[in-house]
Design an enzyme around this catalytic site. Structure first.
Site, PDB file in Angstrom:
ATOM      1  N   SER A  27     -28.096   6.606 -54.479  1.00  0.00           N
ATOM      2  CA  SER A  27     -27.481   5.389 -53.951  1.00  0.00           C
ATOM      3  C   SER A  27     -26.032   5.297 -54.397  1.00  0.00           C
ATOM      4  CB  SER A  27     -28.254   4.145 -54.427  1.00  0.00           C
ATOM      5  OG  SER A  27     -27.751   2.970 -53.827  1.00  0.00           O
ATOM      6  N   ASP A  28     -25.246   4.606 -53.579  1.00  0.00           N
ATOM      7  CA  ASP A  28     -23.842   4.404 -53.945  1.00  0.00           C
ATOM      8  C   ASP A  28     -23.359   3.107 -53.303  1.00  0.00           C
ATOM      9  OD1 ASP A  28     -21.478   5.901 -55.271  1.00  0.00           O
ATOM     10  OD2 ASP A  28     -20.640   5.099 -53.421  1.00  0.00           O
ATOM     11  N   GLN A  29     -22.399   2.481 -53.945  1.00  0.00           N
ATOM     12  CA  GLN A  29     -21.836   1.240 -53.421  1.00  0.00           C
ATOM     13  C   GLN A  29     -20.317   1.310 -53.450  1.00  0.00           C
ATOM     14  OE1 GLN A  29     -21.751  -2.742 -55.588  1.00  0.00           O
ATOM     15  NE2 GLN A  29     -23.379  -3.120 -54.108  1.00  0.00           N
TER      16      GLN A  29
END
EC number: 3.6.1.-
Length: 215
Positions: A81-83
C-alpha cells in the site's frame, strides 16, 4: 464390533498473509481483520517519475512494494500500500520534520487536498495481482499559524503524508472528509483490501468460520 468414531475436526489453516510495509498505521488497520500476518519491509525506491501524477505514483508504489515482498514469499498473499497527498496536481509526501510540516499545513489551509491511497494484493502461486486506489478529499479549515504550531507541537505527525493524523487530534484541523472508505485516509482502505483478499482466495469471515481461505 466397536462403532467407528467420527474423524476429529481439524480446522483449515489460512493462507499466509504478509504486509509489505513497516507502517505502524497500516499494521494497526490490518490487525482489525483478526488474521495472523507477517510484516516485511519492502526495498523500493519511492521517488516519483518525471511527470508522474500523484494518483499513478500511489498505485505504482503499492504494486512495487507488494511485488518486492512477494518475490521473497511466493506462497503467501502479500499486501502492498502507498499514500500520496495531492495539492494542485503536485504530490505531497511525509514532511519528515517540523519546518516541512508547517509549510505543508500553511499551503493546505482553507483548501481541498486529495489523498490517494492505493492497495495491491498479490498471490504469486496463482498469478493473482490486483491494485486499487481510493481517493479521499480532505477539506482543511482556514488555520491560523498559532493553530498549526499548537497542533504540530502536540502531535508531531512528521511521518504522515499531509502532516495531519485524522484519527487523533488532526481531525480538529478539518472541515470535511469525503471518501467511500473511512480507513483509506489512515493508510489502508480495508473495504477494498478485504475485497481483494477474497479475490485472492483469502476470505476473512470464512477463515474465522473455519472453512475458507485454506492453504
Amino acid at each position: 464390533m466397536a462403532p467407528s468414531s467420527s474423524p476429529a475436526f481439524v480446522p483449515l489453516q489460512p493462507l499466509a498473509l504478509v504486509l509489505a510495509s513497516t507502517s505502524a498505521y497500516r499494521r494497526e488497520l490490518l490487525a482489525r481483520l483478526r488474521l495472523p500476518f507477517d510484516v516485511v519491509s519492502p526495498d523500493v525506491d519511492e521517488s516519483p517519475w518525471p511527470g508522474e501524477s500523484p494518483a499513478a505514483l500511489s498505485e505504482r508504489l503499492a504494486l512495487a512494494k507488494a511485488r518486492a515482498v512477494s518475490a521473497q514469499r511466493p506462497h503467501a498473499v502479500v499486501i502492498g500500500s502507498d499514500q500520496v497527498a495531492e495539492l494542485d496536481g503536485v504530490p505531497m509526501g511525509k514532511p519528515g520534520d517540523h519546518a516541512n510540516a508547517v509549510a505543508q499545513l500553511r499551503a493546505m489551509r482553507g483548501r481541498a487536498v486529495v489523498f490517494h491511497t492505493a492497495v495491491a494484493v498479490l498471490r504469486h502461486d496463482t498469478a493473482f495481482e490486483a491494485v486499487r486506489r481510493v481517493p479521499v478529499t480532505v477539506r482543511f479549515r482556514a488555520l491560523s499559524d498559532v493553530e498549526i504550531e499548537t497542533y504540530l507541537r502536540l502531535e508531531q505527525p512528521y511521518d504522515c503524508a499531509g502532516s495531519a493524523k485524522c484519527e487523533t487530534l488532526g481531525i480538529t484541523l478539518l472541515d470535511a472528509i469525503e471518501s467511500d472508505d473511512p480507513t483509506a485516509l489512515i493508510g489502508l482502505p480495508l473495504i477494498v483490501t478485504s475485497a481483494l483478499l477474497r479475490q485472492a482466495g483469502l476470505d476473512t469471515l470464512a477463515v474465522h468460520a473455519g472453512h475458507g481461505g485454506a492453504a
